[in-house]
Design a protein around this motif. Structure first.
Motif, mmCIF file in Angstrom:
data_model
loop_
_atom_site.group_PDB
_atom_site.id
_atom_site.type_symbol
_atom_site.label_atom_id
_atom_site.label_comp_id
_atom_site.label_asym_id
_atom_site.label_seq_id
_atom_site.Cartn_x
_atom_site.Cartn_y
_atom_site.Cartn_z
ATOM 1 N N SER A 107 0.806 -1.214 0.000
ATOM 2 C CA SER A 107 0.000 0.000 0.000
ATOM 3 C C SER A 107 0.845 1.272 0.000
ATOM 4 C CB SER A 107 -0.908 0.013 1.222
ATOM 5 O OG SER A 107 -1.572 1.257 1.308
ATOM 6 N N PRO A 108 0.546 2.200 -0.912
ATOM 7 C CA PRO A 108 1.225 3.503 -0.859
ATOM 8 C C PRO A 108 0.654 4.389 0.249
ATOM 9 C CG PRO A 108 -0.314 3.453 -2.685
ATOM 10 C CD PRO A 108 -0.312 2.077 -2.084
ATOM 11 N N PHE A 109 -0.473 3.972 0.847
ATOM 12 C CA PHE A 109 -1.115 4.759 1.901
ATOM 13 C C PHE A 109 -0.738 4.279 3.303
ATOM 14 C CE2 PHE A 109 -3.909 4.636 -1.816
ATOM 15 C CZ PHE A 109 -3.930 5.992 -2.134
ATOM 16 N N ASP A 110 -0.018 3.171 3.393
ATOM 17 C CA ASP A 110 0.362 2.598 4.680
ATOM 18 C C ASP A 110 1.829 2.916 4.961
ATOM 19 O OD1 ASP A 110 0.813 1.094 6.937
ATOM 20 O OD2 ASP A 110 0.082 -0.794 6.099
ATOM 21 N N SER A 111 2.087 3.649 6.051
ATOM 22 C CA SER A 111 3.473 4.035 6.364
ATOM 23 C C SER A 111 4.336 2.838 6.758
ATOM 24 C CB SER A 111 3.485 5.069 7.495
ATOM 25 O OG SER A 111 2.874 4.530 8.660
ATOM 26 N N ASN A 112 3.690 1.716 7.126
ATOM 27 C CA ASN A 112 4.441 0.504 7.473
ATOM 28 C C ASN A 112 4.757 -0.357 6.246
ATOM 29 O OD1 ASN A 112 4.378 1.108 10.231
ATOM 30 N ND2 ASN A 112 2.334 0.210 10.429
ATOM 31 N N ALA A 113 4.320 0.075 5.083
ATOM 32 C CA ALA A 113 4.557 -0.638 3.816
ATOM 33 C C ALA A 113 4.099 -2.090 3.885
ATOM 34 C CB ALA A 113 6.020 -0.547 3.408
ATOM 35 N N LYS A 114 2.908 -2.293 4.438
ATOM 36 C CA LYS A 114 2.347 -3.644 4.510
ATOM 37 C C LYS A 114 1.575 -3.968 3.238
ATOM 38 C CE LYS A 114 1.911 -4.081 9.476
ATOM 39 N NZ LYS A 114 1.003 -4.362 10.572
ATOM 40 N N ARG A 115 1.421 -5.263 3.024
ATOM 41 C CA ARG A 115 0.681 -5.743 1.864
ATOM 42 C C ARG A 115 -0.820 -5.670 2.173
ATOM 43 N NH1 ARG A 115 1.433 -11.738 -0.366
ATOM 44 N NH2 ARG A 115 -0.457 -12.095 0.804
ATOM 45 N N HIS A 116 -1.602 -5.132 1.241
ATOM 46 C CA HIS A 116 -3.050 -4.992 1.419
ATOM 47 C C HIS A 116 -3.772 -5.661 0.257
ATOM 48 C CE1 HIS A 116 -3.273 -1.968 4.731
ATOM 49 N NE2 HIS A 116 -2.007 -1.799 4.362
ATOM 50 N N THR A 117 -4.929 -6.217 0.569
ATOM 51 C CA THR A 117 -5.797 -6.787 -0.456
ATOM 52 C C THR A 117 -7.004 -5.877 -0.591
ATOM 53 O OG1 THR A 117 -5.090 -9.011 0.136
ATOM 54 C CG2 THR A 117 -7.091 -8.821 -1.172
ATOM 55 N N SER A 118 -7.287 -5.452 -1.808
ATOM 56 C CA SER A 118 -8.400 -4.543 -2.076
ATOM 57 C C SER A 118 -9.395 -5.223 -3.008
ATOM 58 C CB SER A 118 -7.891 -3.264 -2.738
ATOM 59 O OG SER A 118 -6.868 -2.697 -1.968
ATOM 60 N N PHE A 119 -10.660 -4.874 -2.815
ATOM 61 C CA PHE A 119 -11.726 -5.454 -3.627
ATOM 62 C C PHE A 119 -12.571 -4.351 -4.237
ATOM 63 C CE2 PHE A 119 -10.703 -8.496 -0.316
ATOM 64 C CZ PHE A 119 -10.570 -9.666 -1.025
ATOM 65 N N ALA A 120 -13.067 -4.612 -5.432
ATOM 66 C CA ALA A 120 -14.027 -3.717 -6.090
ATOM 67 C C ALA A 120 -14.945 -4.584 -6.947
ATOM 68 C CB ALA A 120 -13.317 -2.685 -6.952
ATOM 69 N N SER A 121 -16.234 -4.279 -6.897
ATOM 70 C CA SER A 121 -17.184 -5.041 -7.711
ATOM 71 C C SER A 121 -17.445 -4.305 -9.018
ATOM 72 C CB SER A 121 -18.493 -5.263 -6.956
ATOM 73 O OG SER A 121 -19.115 -4.028 -6.680
ATOM 74 N N VAL A 122 -17.588 -5.078 -10.071
ATOM 75 C CA VAL A 122 -17.888 -4.542 -11.396
ATOM 76 C C VAL A 122 -19.135 -5.255 -11.900
ATOM 77 C CG1 VAL A 122 -17.088 -4.318 -13.782
ATOM 78 C CG2 VAL A 122 -15.464 -4.051 -11.897
ATOM 79 N N TYR A 123 -20.144 -4.470 -12.241
ATOM 80 C CA TYR A 123 -21.376 -5.021 -12.810
ATOM 81 C C TYR A 123 -21.599 -4.373 -14.163
ATOM 82 C CZ TYR A 123 -22.213 -6.973 -8.241
ATOM 83 O OH TYR A 123 -22.081 -7.674 -7.074
ATOM 84 N N VAL A 124 -21.894 -5.181 -15.159
ATOM 85 C CA VAL A 124 -22.122 -4.698 -16.514
ATOM 86 C C VAL A 124 -23.543 -5.076 -16.926
ATOM 87 C CG1 VAL A 124 -21.333 -4.753 -18.904
ATOM 88 C CG2 VAL A 124 -19.689 -5.067 -17.054
ATOM 89 N N TYR A 125 -24.283 -4.088 -17.408
ATOM 90 C CA TYR A 125 -25.664 -4.291 -17.836
ATOM 91 C C TYR A 125 -25.797 -3.889 -19.300
ATOM 92 C CZ TYR A 125 -26.135 -3.706 -12.784
ATOM 93 O OH TYR A 125 -25.989 -3.797 -11.426
#
Length: 178
Positions: A107-125
């Motif tokens: 993460s560029p937002f974590d000062s400890n430089a820890k690994r982060h898992t991020s999720f985002a949903s994508v729906y297509v209609y």
């Protein structure tokens, strides 16, 4: 000989394309919605990356991309965005993108430089037009009315209060087969 081979390859590719995008809705324009998942700033940033990726993909293929709705993230990225993508077979190409997309990174937002898992949903209609007609026959519609009751309620008091009112109504379509 080479010309015949190239013509045959081109024809096979056209047949594969028609077969892959043969559903009736594949030819329509698409509405694509991206929503950041759990993870706060990280997920909002990931949703923003996905948004930019789909916009660039659409522009690269000559599609018209318009932003219908946009909610910015608190620190970075987007919480939710809705894009309308117009062009030939846009829904057909994008329908495989439905689902939850995951990103694992430092993460560029974590000062400890820890690994982060991020999720985002994508729906297509598919963006359907007025050529589709929907007809529901009166015989196919069933109305159900009922009152609340059971454990935890004073049924007699409830009955006296609501005798002349419908508490809940459910409309159900039961196809008659005709």
């Amino acid at each position: 000989m080479q010309e015949q081979y190239n013509a045959a390859i081109k024809e096979i590719e056209e047949l594969e394309f028609k077969n892959m995008l043969s559903a009736e809705e594949d030819q329509f324009n698409a509405v694509l919605q991206i929503t950041a998942g759990a993870g706060g700033t990280e997920s909002c940033d990931w949703a923003g990356m996905l948004m930019r990726m789909y916009i660039m993909w659409g522009e690269k293929h000559g599609y018209k991309v318009t932003e219908q709705d946009f909610q910015e993230g608190d620190v970075a990225g987007v919480k939710t965005v809705t894009l309308q993508i117009e062009g030939d077979f846009t829904y057909g190409y994008l329908k495989g993108e439905n689902g939850v997309h995951r990103l694992v990174r430092i993460s560029p937002f974590d000062s400890n430089a820890k690994r982060h898992t991020s999720f985002a949903s994508v729906y297509v209609y598919p963006l359907v037009d007025d050529t589709i007609e929907i007809e529901v026959k009166d015989a196919d519609i069933e109305f159900e009315t009922f009152r609340s009751g059971g454990a935890g309620t004073n049924h007699r008091a409830l009955l006296l209060k609501t005798r002349n009112r419908v508490r809940n109504c459910r409309i159900r379509r039961t196809p008659s087969g005709c």
